[in-house]
Design an enzyme around this catalytic site. Structure first.
Site, short mmCIF file in Angstrom:
data_model
loop_
_atom_site.label_atom_id
_atom_site.label_comp_id
_atom_site.label_asym_id
_atom_site.label_seq_id
_atom_site.Cartn_x
_atom_site.Cartn_y
_atom_site.Cartn_z
N ARG A 65 -6.11 0.67 -6.22
CA ARG A 65 -4.78 1.29 -5.99
C ARG A 65 -4.62 2.49 -6.61
O ARG A 65 -3.77 3.25 -6.33
CB ARG A 65 -3.81 0.30 -6.17
CG ARG A 65 -3.88 -0.79 -5.08
CD ARG A 65 -2.51 -1.62 -5.00
NE ARG A 65 -2.43 -2.94 -4.42
CZ ARG A 65 -2.45 -3.30 -3.26
NH1 ARG A 65 -2.30 -2.12 -2.22
NH2 ARG A 65 -2.41 -4.43 -2.67
N ASP A 67 -5.79 -0.54 -1.37
CA ASP A 67 -6.66 -1.49 -2.13
C ASP A 67 -7.75 -2.16 -1.22
O ASP A 67 -7.85 -2.14 0.07
CB ASP A 67 -5.87 -2.73 -2.67
CG ASP A 67 -5.44 -3.74 -1.59
OD1 ASP A 67 -4.92 -3.24 -0.48
OD2 ASP A 67 -5.80 -4.90 -1.84
N GLU A 107 4.55 4.03 6.10
CA GLU A 107 3.11 3.06 5.88
C GLU A 107 1.94 4.06 5.19
O GLU A 107 2.04 5.26 5.25
CB GLU A 107 2.69 2.93 7.30
CG GLU A 107 3.28 1.53 7.78
CD GLU A 107 2.47 0.50 7.28
OE1 GLU A 107 1.70 0.66 6.24
OE2 GLU A 107 2.16 -0.64 8.05
N ASP A 108 1.06 3.33 4.67
CA ASP A 108 0.06 3.88 3.96
C ASP A 108 -1.19 4.25 5.23
O ASP A 108 -1.47 5.40 5.20
CB ASP A 108 -0.83 2.99 3.00
CG ASP A 108 -0.77 1.65 3.44
OD1 ASP A 108 -0.62 1.09 4.69
OD2 ASP A 108 -1.62 0.80 2.60
N GLY A 130 0.70 -1.21 0.01
CA GLY A 130 -0.13 -0.01 -0.06
C GLY A 130 0.88 1.32 -0.13
O GLY A 130 0.32 2.32 -0.59
N ASP A 145 -3.77 1.38 11.54
CA ASP A 145 -5.03 1.01 11.73
C ASP A 145 -5.07 0.26 13.35
O ASP A 145 -5.00 1.11 14.25
CB ASP A 145 -5.39 -0.14 10.62
CG ASP A 145 -6.89 -0.52 10.84
OD1 ASP A 145 -7.76 0.14 11.49
OD2 ASP A 145 -7.32 -1.52 10.42
N LYS A 151 -6.12 5.84 11.42
CA LYS A 151 -7.47 5.51 12.15
C LYS A 151 -7.29 5.36 13.60
O LYS A 151 -7.36 4.18 13.88
CB LYS A 151 -7.69 4.31 11.41
CG LYS A 151 -8.88 4.40 10.39
CD LYS A 151 -9.39 2.97 9.87
CE LYS A 151 -9.17 2.53 8.41
NZ LYS A 151 -9.86 1.47 8.19
N PHE A 189 -13.48 2.39 5.94
CA PHE A 189 -12.56 1.61 5.13
C PHE A 189 -12.05 2.47 3.78
O PHE A 189 -13.16 2.50 3.22
CB PHE A 189 -12.82 0.23 4.62
CG PHE A 189 -11.76 -0.77 4.13
CD1 PHE A 189 -10.79 -1.58 5.13
CD2 PHE A 189 -11.58 -0.72 2.75
CE1 PHE A 189 -9.93 -2.16 4.71
CE2 PHE A 189 -10.73 -1.54 2.17
CZ PHE A 189 -9.70 -2.16 3.17
N VAL A 190 -10.86 2.71 3.47
CA VAL A 190 -10.42 3.61 2.50
C VAL A 190 -9.90 2.72 1.55
O VAL A 190 -9.16 1.94 1.66
CB VAL A 190 -9.69 4.74 2.89
CG1 VAL A 190 -10.72 5.79 3.68
CG2 VAL A 190 -8.61 4.38 3.78
P1 IMP Z 1 -2.81 -2.62 11.41
O1 IMP Z 1 -1.82 -3.72 11.66
O2 IMP Z 1 -4.04 -2.96 11.88
O3 IMP Z 1 -2.44 -1.26 11.66
O4 IMP Z 1 -3.03 -2.67 9.63
C1 IMP Z 1 -2.25 -1.70 8.78
C2 IMP Z 1 -2.60 -2.32 7.56
O5 IMP Z 1 -3.81 -2.69 7.31
C3 IMP Z 1 -2.21 -1.21 6.34
O6 IMP Z 1 -0.76 -0.99 6.26
C4 IMP Z 1 -3.15 -1.52 5.33
O7 IMP Z 1 -2.53 -2.49 4.63
C5 IMP Z 1 -4.17 -2.35 5.96
N1 IMP Z 1 -5.39 -1.26 6.26
C6 IMP Z 1 -5.91 -0.89 7.41
N2 IMP Z 1 -7.13 -0.34 7.21
C7 IMP Z 1 -7.27 -0.12 5.89
C8 IMP Z 1 -8.04 0.54 5.00
O8 IMP Z 1 -9.19 1.35 5.17
N3 IMP Z 1 -8.11 0.42 3.59
C9 IMP Z 1 -7.05 -0.39 3.07
N4 IMP Z 1 -6.18 -1.00 3.77
C10 IMP Z 1 -6.21 -0.86 5.25
MG MG Z 2 -0.06 -2.03 4.59
#
Ligand code: IMP
Ligand code: MG
Length: 184
Positions: free
Chosen positions: A170, A164, A104-105, A49, A108, A136, A157-158
């Site tokens: 993407r 993606d 990072e994108d 991402g 979450d 988020k 969710f974006v």
């Molecule tokens: P975390 O481990 O929950 O912080 O996950 C982060 C990863 O989950 C990000 O790098 C994304 O790849 C994916 N992710 C989390 N939320 C979204 C979203 O809203 N859209 C797309 N990918 C997401």
């Molecule tokens: Mg990611």
């Protein structure tokens, strides 16, 4: 090619348009360049991402950088976090003694970055910081924080700008909301 998608991009509401993304990345670039002045940070992009964001970010930096990528899979054809993180591509270069800036994108639950902190610190970097385009914060389950945040966003969710849904969207130049997906 059929992707079995039920979403058409015309139904996806724009959350952050391309101009706002570009202007925020200019600000992030100035901030990061000033914080790392006189050093050469090693940018580690988290695949897949973050690659679009990273490409724009490096072109807004006025310090020299080196770059590498780490492949991580945490979401398997789903919008919910499995809590499991798998390395799909390892780093190519050593990070020992380096000022690592993880790109990072989106931050979450925080599980991915928490896991990465463990993996990276085992290789003795001088420092590890995180820049994320999107944050988020309401979804956090582990106490991690980004050092640089592009945009705080609500619990939706974006997709787009590298992010993606099952490999779709993407290529969109803006960040859009995928409707009717419970982001739990
Ligand atoms: P975390 O481990 O929950 O912080 O996950 C982060 C990863 O989950 C990000 O790098 C994304 O790849 C994916 N992710 C989390 N939320 C979204 C979203 O809203 N859209 C797309 N990918 C997401
Ligand atoms: Mg990611």
């Amino acid at each position: 090619m059929t992707m079995g998608n039920t979403f058409s991009e015309s139904n996806l509401e724009v959350l952050i348009d391309a101009r706002r993304i570009a202007s925020r990345i200019r600000e992030l670039g100035e901030q990061i360049s000033s914080d790392y002045r006189g050093r050469t940070p090693h940018l580690v992009g988290v695949l897949t991402g973050a690659w679009v964001f990273m490409a724009d970010l490096v072109r807004n930096l006025s310090v020299e950088v080196t770059v590498d990528f780490l492949g991580i899979q945490s979401y398997l054809a789903s919008t919910t976090s499995s809590g499991e993180v798998k390395i799909t591509k390892d780093l190519d270069a050593s990070i020992a003694g380096r000022d690592v800036l993880v790109v990072e994108d989106i931050l979450d639950t925080g599980r991915t970055f928490q896991y990465l902190q463990g993996v990276l610190s085992a290789h003795q970097p001088k420092s590890v910081k995180l820049v994320t385009l999107l944050d988020k914060a309401a979804r956090r389950v582990v106490p991690v924080q980004a050092d640089y945040v592009g945009f705080p966003i609500p619990d939706v969710f974006v997709v787009g700008y590298g992010l993606d849904y099952n490999q779709q969207f993407r290529r969109l130049p803006e960040v859009r909301i995928l409707p009717s997906i419970a982001s739990t």
